[in-house]
Design a protein around this motif. Structure first.
Motif: not given
Length: 473
Positions: A169-170, A173, A313, A317, A367-369, A402
């Motif tokens: 997912d990362t 993104l 996710t 987003t 939060e890495q996102y 990430t």
């Protein structure tokens, strides 16, 4: 007439969001969605107070969401791919052969490679650490290897796979939010990530020499291999499917068609090779694969995937891009970035600022996102103005966002690793070699200009036309 946004005003929504994020994620142990909504509301209020009308603010939100739509589509396809590949036995086959390569004399190297293979196959560092990683900790400790050292090797392997997997997912993104083709993004990351992995493996080989005489309890590995054989048809021919997707990528086939081919082949494999029903195969695509083997590690690793699994996710987003859309289209991000760019005037300094901003976001927002979402919008215009291809930005986001999330004890990644592997971030940090060496390589390459790609004239024209279409509609 465009309204000038003062720097001190522009940072208010970001400050409110960060404070809310820290309280929500660290103290209340909840997700990042609500803090982002609070940040969006604050940004809307600030923009309104600065003279923007509501319809302008609303349009700014929609512009942010439109930028994320390609990423949203691919993220949903990724969920279906994971379900199809698990149901089709493709992931089981990759893990089976990965576990076969483990050797006592090179345990740290082996566990790194295995975690990299599994994470590449499923696109998730957390799932890999929570299953293969937990087993690896037990095996390594039985050989007398220090826990921080084992954890560092597991983290390096897991994040290599997560960063380089088209199912991550990362990864999606970073590519989607910078408007970079997914596989162009992955290929560009090879330049920094492969050297980082090689350096890590050499270091682990040297570290592991003094433990080569340790006795390894392989009972858990053998049991897992047996469960995989009992639960799936394991065949090297199934590896043709991921190889085919890689070939399509090499032929520069766009991400969506390449993923659809992978989904279709996984779907057919579940029916004709694994002997599942059409109903089961469809369920794997929608809600994920379901299996009950009695083996905790196998069950945790394989009960996942499907379109539904990606909705967290997807919603995150969309919410994040409403926040980013207001910041970007009301001039708040521009006001913030102007202050940063006063110091970062060269290409090398710009990339270094991106990497460091990602780490700062990891530390402040936990939060890495978000460490990918916010810097992606902060620096997009600056990269364009310097004539830099968007894949430079997408790579810097992953190198700095990430990978560095694991070094922040209060970040969701640091908290997860402590709870899963039982090792604190400060203890495993010196041994998570890939995670700290890749950002350094990224900055060095930027300073020297190596692998930094400029936009061609045709690409600049295409981007201008695309911008005009977005403004119109």
């Amino acid at each position: 007439m465009k309204k000038e946004m003062p720097f001190i005003v522009a940072i208010i929504p970001l400050f409110v969001m960060i404070v809310t994020m820290v309280i929500t994620v660290v103290v209340l142990e909840q997700g990042p969605h609500i803090p982002l909504i609070v940040g969006t509301a604050t940004a809307s209020l600030v923009a309104w107070r600065c003279g923007y009308k509501w319809n302008e603010i609303e349009d700014a939100m929609y512009k942010g969401i439109r930028l994320a739509l390609p990423a949203v589509i691919i993220i949903m396809l990724v969920g279906m791919t994971i379900g199809a590949w698990i149901g089709g036995g493709i992931v089981a086959t990759m893990i089976y052969y990965g576990l076969k390569i483990i050797t006592p004399s090179l345990f740290l190297v082996s566990i790194t490679v295995i975690c990299a293979i599994v994470s590449l196959a499923i696109g998730s560092s957390w799932s890999t650490m929570g299953t293969i990683g937990v087993a690896g900790m037990g095996i390594g400790l039985s050989m007398g290897i220090p826990a921080p050292m084992i954890a560092g090797a597991i983290i390096s392997g897991s994040y290599f796979g997560d960063k380089m997997s088209p199912l991550s997912d990362t990864t999606n993104l970073a590519a989607g939010l910078t408007d970079t083709d997914l596989f162009v993004h992955i290929r560009h990351m090879l330049f920094t990530t492969i050297p980082g992995l090689v350096i890590a493996l050499i270091a682990y080989a040297i570290m592991g020499m003094k433990f080569k005489n340790g006795a390894m309890d392989t009972a858990n590995i053998e049991q897992t291999i047996q469960v995989l054989q009992d639960s799936f048809v394991i065949s090297p021919f199934l590896l043709i499917i991921p190889v085919l997707v890689i070939v399509l990528v090499a032929k520069k086939v766009p991400a969506i068609p390449a993923l659809i081919v992978g989904i279709l082949l996984g779907f057919l494999s579940q029916i004709f090779i694994q002997g599942g029903s059409i109903s089961d195969a469809v369920a794997s695509l929608q809600s994920g694969f379901v299996i009950k083997t009695g083996n905790v590690m196998v069950d945790e690793l394989f009960n996942r995937g499907g379109l539904d699994s990606m909705m967290y996710t997807v919603s995150m987003t969309i919410v994040a891009m409403t926040f980013g859309g207001i910041l970007e289209n009301t001039g708040m991000l521009e006001a913030i970035v102007k202050q940063i760019l006063k110091l970062a005037k060269s290409t090398g300094a710009l990339v270094a600022s991106t990497v460091l901003s990602c780490f700062a976001t990891n530390a402040s927002c936990s939060e890495q996102y978000i460490s990918i979402v916010i810097p992606s919008r902060m620096y997009a215009k600056a990269y364009r103005e310097k004539g830099l291809h968007s894949k430079n930005l997408s790579r810097a986001l992953e190198d700095g966002g990430t990978l560095t999330s694991v070094f922040v004890p209060w970040n969701t990644c640091g908290v997860f690793i402590l709870g899963t592997l039982g090792v604190n971030a400060f203890d495993y940090a010196p041994y998570a070699i890939l995670n700290f060496i890749v950002p350094v390589i990224s900055i060095i390459f930027a300073m020297t200009g190596f692998t930094i790609v400029k936009l061609t004239e045709s690409e600049k024209i295409a981007l201008q036309k695309k911008d005009e279409l977005i403004l119109k509609g």
